[in-house]
Design a protein around this motif. Structure first.
Motif, short mmCIF file in Angstrom:
data_model
loop_
_atom_site.label_atom_id
_atom_site.label_comp_id
_atom_site.label_asym_id
_atom_site.label_seq_id
_atom_site.Cartn_x
_atom_site.Cartn_y
_atom_site.Cartn_z
N TYR A 57 -7.79 9.61 -5.21
CA TYR A 57 -8.16 8.38 -4.20
C TYR A 57 -7.41 7.19 -4.66
O TYR A 57 -6.63 6.65 -3.99
CB TYR A 57 -9.48 8.06 -4.22
N ILE A 58 -7.29 7.06 -6.16
CA ILE A 58 -6.71 5.86 -6.71
C ILE A 58 -5.27 6.01 -6.54
O ILE A 58 -4.48 5.16 -6.34
CB ILE A 58 -6.92 5.83 -8.38
N LYS A 59 -4.63 7.25 -6.66
CA LYS A 59 -3.36 7.66 -6.75
C LYS A 59 -3.01 7.37 -5.22
O LYS A 59 -1.93 6.57 -5.04
CB LYS A 59 -2.89 9.05 -6.64
N ASN A 60 -3.70 7.40 -4.02
CA ASN A 60 -3.35 7.36 -2.58
C ASN A 60 -3.46 5.68 -2.38
O ASN A 60 -2.66 5.22 -1.78
CB ASN A 60 -4.39 7.87 -1.97
N ILE A 61 -4.22 4.90 -3.19
CA ILE A 61 -4.17 3.53 -3.14
C ILE A 61 -3.22 3.03 -3.60
O ILE A 61 -2.35 1.96 -3.26
CB ILE A 61 -5.56 3.04 -3.72
N ASN A 62 -2.71 3.42 -4.80
CA ASN A 62 -1.50 3.07 -5.31
C ASN A 62 -0.16 3.21 -4.44
O ASN A 62 0.95 2.30 -4.54
CB ASN A 62 -1.23 3.43 -6.68
N THR A 63 -0.06 4.23 -3.95
CA THR A 63 0.86 4.50 -2.84
C THR A 63 0.82 3.79 -1.87
O THR A 63 2.18 3.20 -1.31
CB THR A 63 0.76 6.03 -2.63
N LEU A 64 -0.27 3.43 -1.48
CA LEU A 64 -0.42 2.30 -0.11
C LEU A 64 0.26 1.10 -0.60
O LEU A 64 0.90 0.47 0.26
CB LEU A 64 -1.74 2.49 0.11
N LEU A 101 -4.07 -1.58 8.27
CA LEU A 101 -5.40 -1.30 8.50
C LEU A 101 -5.81 0.35 8.87
O LEU A 101 -6.68 0.79 8.25
CB LEU A 101 -5.89 -2.35 9.63
N ILE A 102 -4.73 0.56 9.71
CA ILE A 102 -4.81 2.22 10.13
C ILE A 102 -4.58 3.23 8.72
O ILE A 102 -5.36 4.00 8.57
CB ILE A 102 -3.74 2.53 11.01
N SER A 103 -3.69 2.69 7.87
CA SER A 103 -3.33 3.77 6.79
C SER A 103 -4.65 3.39 5.87
O SER A 103 -4.76 4.52 5.13
CB SER A 103 -2.28 2.96 5.82
N SER A 104 -4.95 2.13 5.39
CA SER A 104 -6.36 2.09 4.52
C SER A 104 -7.32 2.91 5.23
O SER A 104 -8.12 3.43 4.30
CB SER A 104 -6.63 0.54 4.31
N ARG A 105 -7.69 2.76 6.56
CA ARG A 105 -8.68 3.41 6.87
C ARG A 105 -8.54 5.03 6.65
O ARG A 105 -9.56 5.81 6.19
CB ARG A 105 -9.08 3.17 8.46
#
Length: 313
Positions: A57-64, A101-105
């Motif tokens: 999840y942290i990895k995906n947040i960093n990618t975002l 917004l869409i990507s974060s959700r």
């Protein structure tokens, strides 16, 4: 659009990105034994499998963060074009916000789904879950009422507002009619305003003013600042190579065009409809004001000038 407006738009985007990332990271705080929007047994909060999902999840947040940080680059590189056509910056701004917004959700939804599967696979039951007493019925804020970890949907709970599981503040109960009307009504209003504003600005930026001559009547057609006058009102028509310094009274002034009501040194108040980098310009002097106009190329401007000059008595 001036530099200050561009800076304000950029600042809002940076602030929005930072707040979104911070909100996403709150899903990792084990408040009430909730991780990624899923209630877990207290002794499983530090389970190896749970920690793996947290790292993913942290990895995906960093990618975002990296992806949407890089999307600032087009704005910085195309700043000059945006300055000429403000609508492009506004449209890009709305598209950027919507995509974030869409990507974060989606990041939250996927993490929540994986955690639910992990909980189900291991048959991790949870005891001592918080309950509320409504109409003498025990209703739990169980995972079933949080289908994606973000939205709360509980038709048995008449509460309109409840605390979020992920993020700061409160959220609306989509399980009741009032919650649905408020949420989807607000969403529809925001989308409508964004679309109407974007469409209007695009039309304004890329609309080309024109002059129509009908007998003694002359009309300058524009989306917002159309005007008309008679040939008898014209005192003089001449070509000028440069437009003196102007002060906007009401209108649009960019690096590409100027349209609306302006005050020009030595001329006073009048109307301007010009492409700024396409001289010459036609100066039409009227009894009480003036009009400065040109087409998007020199040949058209000269042709129109000759036609207007012939009508001056």
């Amino acid at each position: 659009m001036n530099n200050m407006f561009f800076i304000v738009i950029l600042f809002i985007q940076i602030l929005f990105l930072v707040s979104t990332l911070y909100s996403l990271k709150t899903a990792l705080k084990a408040d009430d034994n909730i991780i990624l929007g899923v209630t877990l047994p207290k002794d499983k909060l530090n389970d190896e499998q749970v920690e793996k999902l947290e790292l993913l999840y942290i990895k995906n947040i960093n990618t975002l963060a990296i992806v949407f940080g890089l999307l600032f680059v087009p704005e910085l590189l195309l700043k000059i074009d945006f300055a000429g056509y403000p609508s492009l910056e506004i449209v890009y701004f709305f598209a950027w916000i919507t995509s974030l917004l869409i990507s974060s959700r989606r990041v939250v939804h996927l993490a929540n789904k994986r955690m639910r599967l992990l909980k189900s696979k291991n048959k991790w039951g949870v005891s001592g879950v918080k309950t509320i007493d409504i109409n003498s019925k025990k209703l739990t804020y169980d995972d079933e009422f949080w289908p994606n970890g973000i939205n709360y949907c509980n038709p048995k709970d008449k509460s309109f507002i409840v605390s979020k599981r992920i993020g700061l503040g409160n959220t609306v109960n989509l399980g009741i009619k009032k919650g649905k009307i408020f949420t989807f009504g607000t969403l529809a209003a925001v989308i409508t305003i964004a679309m109407v504003l974007s469409t209007y600005l695009l039309l304004t930026d890329f609309y080309t003013p024109s002059i129509y001559i009908d007998g003694d009547k002359i009309k300058v057609s524009d989306l917002d600042y159309s005007t008309a006058f008679n040939t008898s009102e014209i005192q003089d028509v001449k070509l000028i190579d440069e437009v003196p310094k102007v002060n906007k009274i009401n209108g649009a002034l960019t690096s590409i065009y100027a349209r609306g009501k302006f005050d020009i040194n030595s001329y006073g108040a009048g109307r301007i409809f010009i492409f700024k980098n396409s001289s010459p310009y036609i100066m039409i002097r009227l009894k009480d004001s003036y009009i400065i106009y040109n087409e998007d190329n020199k040949t058209k401007t000269n042709s129109l000038y000759e036609e207007l000059k012939a009508r001056v008595k």
